[in-house]
Design a protein around this motif. Structure first.
Motif, mmCIF file in Angstrom:
data_model
loop_
_atom_site.group_PDB
_atom_site.id
_atom_site.type_symbol
_atom_site.label_atom_id
_atom_site.label_comp_id
_atom_site.label_asym_id
_atom_site.label_seq_id
_atom_site.Cartn_x
_atom_site.Cartn_y
_atom_site.Cartn_z
ATOM 1 N N LEU A 186 0.853 -1.197 0.000
ATOM 2 C CA LEU A 186 0.000 0.000 0.000
ATOM 3 C C LEU A 186 0.889 1.248 0.000
ATOM 4 O O LEU A 186 1.040 1.914 1.021
ATOM 5 N N PRO A 187 1.517 1.576 -1.119
ATOM 6 C CA PRO A 187 2.357 2.788 -1.153
ATOM 7 C C PRO A 187 1.486 4.043 -1.044
ATOM 8 O O PRO A 187 0.374 4.084 -1.587
ATOM 9 N N THR A 188 1.987 5.051 -0.334
ATOM 10 C CA THR A 188 1.193 6.274 -0.136
ATOM 11 C C THR A 188 1.985 7.570 -0.248
ATOM 12 O O THR A 188 1.384 8.631 -0.373
ATOM 13 N N SER A 189 3.318 7.513 -0.149
ATOM 14 C CA SER A 189 4.036 8.763 0.116
ATOM 15 C C SER A 189 5.026 9.172 -0.984
ATOM 16 O O SER A 189 6.002 8.462 -1.239
ATOM 17 N N PRO A 190 4.822 10.347 -1.591
ATOM 18 C CA PRO A 190 5.789 10.807 -2.603
ATOM 19 C C PRO A 190 7.051 11.420 -1.995
ATOM 20 O O PRO A 190 7.984 11.729 -2.723
ATOM 21 N N THR A 191 7.082 11.645 -0.678
ATOM 22 C CA THR A 191 8.213 12.363 -0.075
ATOM 23 C C THR A 191 8.856 11.575 1.062
ATOM 24 O O THR A 191 8.292 10.594 1.536
ATOM 25 N N CYS A 192 10.038 12.044 1.509
ATOM 26 C CA CYS A 192 10.736 11.355 2.592
ATOM 27 C C CYS A 192 11.490 12.369 3.447
ATOM 28 O O CYS A 192 11.854 13.444 2.967
ATOM 29 N N ASN A 193 11.716 12.002 4.710
ATOM 30 C CA ASN A 193 12.493 12.866 5.602
ATOM 31 C C ASN A 193 13.861 12.249 5.941
ATOM 32 O O ASN A 193 14.502 12.649 6.892
ATOM 33 N N SER A 194 14.274 11.226 5.169
ATOM 34 C CA SER A 194 15.646 10.712 5.254
ATOM 35 C C SER A 194 16.319 10.953 3.899
ATOM 36 O O SER A 194 15.642 11.260 2.909
ATOM 37 N N GLN A 195 17.619 10.769 3.877
ATOM 38 C CA GLN A 195 18.351 10.918 2.599
ATOM 39 C C GLN A 195 19.338 9.763 2.464
ATOM 40 O O GLN A 195 20.553 9.976 2.385
ATOM 41 N N CYS A 196 18.820 8.545 2.499
ATOM 42 C CA CYS A 196 19.701 7.369 2.467
ATOM 43 C C CYS A 196 20.558 7.378 1.202
ATOM 44 O O CYS A 196 20.040 7.613 0.099
ATOM 45 N N LEU A 197 21.824 7.065 1.386
ATOM 46 C CA LEU A 197 22.722 7.010 0.233
ATOM 47 C C LEU A 197 22.176 6.035 -0.814
ATOM 48 O O LEU A 197 22.170 6.320 -2.002
ATOM 49 N N GLY A 198 21.712 4.879 -0.366
ATOM 50 C CA GLY A 198 21.265 3.833 -1.298
ATOM 51 C C GLY A 198 19.758 3.777 -1.469
ATOM 52 O O GLY A 198 19.189 2.697 -1.609
ATOM 53 N N CYS A 199 19.096 4.943 -1.472
ATOM 54 C CA CYS A 199 17.633 4.943 -1.632
ATOM 55 C C CYS A 199 17.260 4.399 -3.011
ATOM 56 O O CYS A 199 17.779 4.873 -4.023
ATOM 57 N N ILE A 200 16.333 3.436 -3.049
ATOM 58 C CA ILE A 200 15.984 2.857 -4.355
ATOM 59 C C ILE A 200 14.917 3.663 -5.094
ATOM 60 O O ILE A 200 14.650 3.425 -6.264
ATOM 61 N N SER A 201 14.309 4.655 -4.402
ATOM 62 C CA SER A 201 13.247 5.399 -5.091
ATOM 63 C C SER A 201 13.640 6.850 -5.391
ATOM 64 O O SER A 201 12.877 7.569 -6.022
ATOM 65 N N TYR A 202 14.807 7.281 -4.926
ATOM 66 C CA TYR A 202 15.267 8.631 -5.289
ATOM 67 C C TYR A 202 16.787 8.711 -5.205
ATOM 68 O O TYR A 202 17.379 8.409 -4.162
ATOM 69 N N GLN A 203 17.416 9.104 -6.260
ATOM 70 C CA GLN A 203 18.857 9.368 -6.277
ATOM 71 C C GLN A 203 19.096 10.744 -6.871
ATOM 72 O O GLN A 203 18.624 11.040 -7.975
ATOM 73 N N PRO A 204 19.784 11.640 -6.129
ATOM 74 C CA PRO A 204 20.050 12.968 -6.687
ATOM 75 C C PRO A 204 20.925 12.895 -7.948
ATOM 76 O O PRO A 204 21.670 11.918 -8.118
ATOM 77 N N LYS A 205 20.801 13.923 -8.781
ATOM 78 C CA LYS A 205 21.504 13.926 -10.085
ATOM 79 C C LYS A 205 23.011 13.738 -9.945
ATOM 80 O O LYS A 205 23.654 13.127 -10.793
ATOM 81 N N GLU A 206 23.578 14.272 -8.840
ATOM 82 C CA GLU A 206 25.048 14.207 -8.700
ATOM 83 C C GLU A 206 25.538 12.804 -8.329
ATOM 84 O O GLU A 206 26.744 12.536 -8.342
ATOM 85 N N HIS A 207 24.643 11.890 -7.978
ATOM 86 C CA HIS A 207 25.070 10.523 -7.657
ATOM 87 C C HIS A 207 25.392 9.741 -8.938
ATOM 88 O O HIS A 207 24.789 9.985 -9.982
ATOM 89 N N PRO A 208 26.315 8.780 -8.836
ATOM 90 C CA PRO A 208 26.725 8.058 -10.048
ATOM 91 C C PRO A 208 25.772 6.931 -10.447
ATOM 92 O O PRO A 208 26.029 6.216 -11.415
ATOM 93 N N ILE A 209 24.685 6.728 -9.684
ATOM 94 C CA ILE A 209 23.729 5.660 -10.024
ATOM 95 C C ILE A 209 22.326 6.256 -10.078
ATOM 96 O O ILE A 209 22.092 7.361 -9.597
ATOM 97 N N THR A 210 21.397 5.469 -10.630
ATOM 98 C CA THR A 210 20.007 5.931 -10.670
ATOM 99 C C THR A 210 19.175 5.038 -9.755
ATOM 100 O O THR A 210 19.569 3.912 -9.439
#
Ligand code: SF4
Length: 434
Positions: A186-210
């Motif tokens: 039951l996914p519900t949330s488009p946002t997060c209050n953590s910034q995990c290095l290995g987040c599978i649903s969001y990687q900032p542009k400056e990171h070398p992976i998607t």
């Protein structure tokens, strides 16, 4: 568990991704930042449903069986296993990275060997539950069901989102939903209050992976959520519905919507388990959800040490103390609490981490450890996360044994348990002074 009669040969790969053994070297393993030799009892046959990786730009390391020295193979690139669900890795594959090699995507890279016509890996099955075993899925049946359900429920945006997860991301929980069984997402949330290095649903542009999945782009209504959950509870065996999925941010940020949906679910039925997979950053929200009818909370963490947790999660506007308080709050409300514990051999199984884990179990009175694999390029992790020295590694199996011995009431596994296990194990913690 079947072990080989000797340490398997190192598996290498070529430019095309073909795999072959180097008979001059035995498998070596990485633990933390070191390379070690292995014993035959460290290996199991590669479980059905595991994947194998070719690792470009990485020279495989093995052990010379005569001298016992660590040596570079001359037979191509490194390889690794991504072990099937319900299994926890005990050792990582070992390699030397060439300059300019690409950062590896978000998977776990477990040691891989070959002996007597079989692949072997370093892992242990930690959960007998077969809900994500590869042989349980018929993708044609999933796709037919998803198409039928979406057509019949055109107004439910969440259903369309889960259908996308089942058919594009091949998410096991979403596929099980469309096969009317077990744990549904039951996914519900488009946002997060953590910034995990290995987040599978969001990687900032400056990171070398998607990222491997995109986050849900809307917050579903309580009615959309409850419609899916109650339908699942009505027909699925051992039904569980879980907020907090790989295709979203942090569900606790949507706690008001989730609370309303839980009230609707519990007005309709007492069946099934309502579970929240979360970073557990908001203790007051956890309290509200428990009072509304939440049955279980699973808290993800890479470490029970605040310093290492912070270095990886980079929490925004919450602290590790809040995470622990959420677990205490959940337990005071009488619900099941698991930790979703990311195992990095050589980091998780150190004496310092063991002590911190013991303190956390005793303090927060958790019920279960879900022994998960840390999906990250180990070198990228070390480059970006300041890893405190935790002492020598005892081995992941030894760590599990010591926890079993010290806390016999803890349930060990990989998945969120259903009602039967919760009802059996939940009273046990209350009778023990840990
Ligand atoms: S808590 Fe989950 S969604 Fe948030 S950054 Fe970490 S992995 Fe991503």
């Amino acid at each position: 568990m079947k072990h080989p009669h000797k340490v398997p040969y190192l598996v290498c790969s070529d430019d095309e991704g073909n795999l072959f053994e180097d008979e001059s070297l035995q498998v070596a393993a990485r633990v933390g930042n070191s390379v070690i030799a292995l014993k035959p009892t460290d290996f199991i046959e590669l479980p059905f449903g595991s994947d194998m990786f070719h690792l470009p730009g990485r020279i495989p390391l093995g052990i010379d069986p005569v001298t016992g020295e660590v040596k570079q193979s001359e037979m191509g690139y490194a390889s690794a296993a991504f072990v099937a669900p319900a299994h926890t890795q005990t050792h990582l594959a070992a390699w030397v990275t060439e300059p300019g090699a690409p950062t590896l995507p978000l998977y776990a890279y477990t040691a891989l060997g070959w002996l007597d016509d079989k692949f072997y890996t370093t892992a242990v099955r930690v959960d007998p539950d077969r809900r994500q075993d590869c042989d349980q899925f018929n993708q044609n049946a999933v796709e037919r069901s998803a198409k039928r359900e979406v057509k019949a429920n055109k107004n439910n945006r969440l259903l369309a989102h889960i259908a996308h997860c089942a058919t594009v991301y091949i998410c096991p929980a979403a596929r099980n939903y469309f096969l009317n069984r077990w744990e549904a997402p039951l996914p519900t949330s488009p946002t997060c209050n953590s910034q995990c290095l290995g987040c599978i649903s969001y990687q900032p542009k400056e990171h070398p992976i998607t990222s491997t999945q995109n986050r849900i782009t809307f917050v579903p209504t309580p009615e959309e959520i409850a419609e899916i959950a109650t339908g699942h509870f009505a027909i699925a065996p051992n039904p569980i519905v879980s907020f907090g999925q790989g295709c979203e941010g942090e569900p606790i940020l949507q706690w008001k919507t989730i609370k309303e949906s839980i009230i609707l679910m519990r007005q309709a039925t007492t069946k099934g388990v309502i579970n929240l997979n979360s970073n557990a950053s908001l203790p007051d929200a956890v309290d509200e959800l428990c009072k509304a009818g939440l049955d279980s909370l699973r808290v993800s963490m890479n470490s029970a040490r605040e310093e290492l947790y912070n270095a990886y999660y980079k929490p925004r506007n919450y602290t590790f103390s809040d995470v622990k308080e959420s677990m205490r709050v959940a337990r005071r409300n009488g619900i099941w609490v698991s930790i979703n514990y990311f195992v990095f051999p050589g980091v998780t199984d150190t004496e310092a981490e063991f002590e911190a884990l013991c303190n956390l179990i005793a303090d927060c009175k958790i019920n279960m450890i879900q022994w998960r694999n840390f999906n990250i390029d180990p070198e990228w992790f070390y480059e970006n996360v300041k890893v405190p020295h935790g002492g020598e590694a005892m081995g992941v199996r030894a760590l599990m044994d010591r926890i079993r011995e010290k806390f016999p009431h803890i349930y060990h596994g990989y998945f969120n348990p259903g009602k039967e296990i919760i009802n059996d194990y939940l009273p046990r913690v209350n009778t023990l002074d840990c």
